[in-house]
Design a protein around this motif. Structure first.
Motif, short mmCIF file in Angstrom:
data_model
loop_
_atom_site.label_atom_id
_atom_site.label_comp_id
_atom_site.label_asym_id
_atom_site.label_seq_id
_atom_site.Cartn_x
_atom_site.Cartn_y
_atom_site.Cartn_z
N ASP A 213 1.10 -1.17 0.12
CA ASP A 213 -0.22 0.32 -0.57
C ASP A 213 0.74 1.33 -0.27
OD1 ASP A 213 0.98 0.63 2.47
OD2 ASP A 213 -0.71 0.37 4.08
N PRO A 214 0.30 2.70 -0.40
CA PRO A 214 1.03 3.91 -0.56
C PRO A 214 2.16 4.25 0.90
CG PRO A 214 -1.05 4.28 -0.79
CD PRO A 214 -0.73 2.89 0.06
N ALA A 215 1.71 3.32 2.24
CA ALA A 215 2.32 3.55 3.27
C ALA A 215 3.18 2.77 3.02
CB ALA A 215 1.61 3.52 4.19
N ASN A 216 3.27 1.82 2.69
CA ASN A 216 4.78 0.36 2.42
C ASN A 216 4.61 -0.61 3.34
OD1 ASN A 216 6.58 -1.08 1.47
ND2 ASN A 216 8.73 0.02 2.18
N LYS A 217 3.36 -0.18 3.98
CA LYS A 217 2.82 -1.21 5.19
C LYS A 217 2.29 -2.84 4.93
CE LYS A 217 2.72 1.66 8.57
NZ LYS A 217 1.95 2.81 9.64
N ARG A 218 1.74 -2.66 4.05
CA ARG A 218 0.54 -4.28 3.84
C ARG A 218 0.71 -4.00 2.51
NH1 ARG A 218 -5.45 -2.40 5.93
NH2 ARG A 218 -5.00 -0.70 4.81
N TYR A 219 0.34 -5.59 2.39
CA TYR A 219 0.65 -6.32 0.41
C TYR A 219 -0.37 -7.30 0.45
CZ TYR A 219 3.44 -9.59 3.56
OH TYR A 219 3.85 -10.70 4.00
N GLY A 220 -1.20 -7.78 -0.53
CA GLY A 220 -1.84 -9.01 -0.89
C GLY A 220 -1.63 -10.28 -0.33
#
Length: 235
Positions: A213-220
């Motif tokens: 995600d844009p915050a570089n925290k969550r992914y698929g």
């Protein structure tokens, strides 16, 4: 596993064993398509393009502000796969030039004190190119900046075609996306070098990237999916 790693490192070391040539021989490494003003992407501009795509900055205070602004891009993420069109492999195809033979000042940044090519710099360029290829595949012309944060998951494979990189011959990188999964993107690249009138392949590389995600925290994952454009199995 250790033996395979040793073989790779030994091959990488042998790639940089050819020292700098001098005199007329160096002219054989200047490719005609590396002339100044060529519209194709120069290796020094790859990271600049990435900064434009994600809104990053080389200045720390500006970078902090840009990263804070990226959080608001979460609303621009696709809510379902149907919102994203499938793309062909050629949509992400990129060609990048590394004119070691044509630009002596650039060459200095890639040489060791033995006048051999720093293979670590080549790996850095491949990594940056893989990220840019992935962003090219997920490009949405309606958005100024990408809401995706694409990072390198692993270097899946590097196959050596030649056992030497000439430090005074121009290099060309080409690559494109070959596969897209639930959260990952596979990018394949070819590195070739110009010598004596033609390009010869040096290595093939496969990088696996992950979209977050844009915050570089969550992914698929099962509960949260970063939707990406599917890839059509045709160029």
């Amino acid at each position: 596993m250790l033996s395979l790693r040793f073989q790779f490192l030994r091959s990488a070391a042998s790639l940089t064993s050819r020292s700098l040539c001098t005199g007329a021989a160096s002219k054989h490494g200047k490719a005609p398509d590396m002339a100044e003003g060529n519209p194709l992407l120069h290796v020094s501009n790859v990271r600049n393009r990435l900064r434009e795509i994600v809104g990053a900055s080389t200045n720390w205070s500006d970078h902090q502000q840009a990263m804070a602004e990226r959080v608001s891009l979460s609303s621009m993420l696709a809510k379902s796969q149907s919102q994203l069109p499938a793309k062909r492999m050629k949509d992400s195809f990129l060609e990048v030039h590394l004119p070691l033979g044509s630009e002596p000042k650039l060459r200095e940044k890639y040489l060791t004190y033995h006048n051999t090519v720093r293979f670590g710099r080549i790996l850095e360029d491949l990594d940056s190119l893989a990220v840019l290829i992935s962003y090219s595949h997920t490009y949405n012309p309606a958005l100024k900046r990408s809401p995706l944060s694409i990072v390198t998951a692993l270097v899946d494979k590097i196959d050596m075609r030649q056992h030497v990189i000439y430090p005074d011959c121009d290099i060309k990188f080409t690559g494109h996306v070959t596969w897209v999964g639930r959260s990952s993107i596979e990018a394949k690249m070819l590195m070739s070098q110009y010598r004596d009138g033609s390009y010869a392949p040096i290595l093939d590389a496969t990088f696996v990237m992950v979209a977050r995600d844009p915050a570089n925290k969550r992914y698929g994952c099962n509960s949260y999916t970063i939707y990406k454009n599917h890839v059509v199995p045709a160029f």
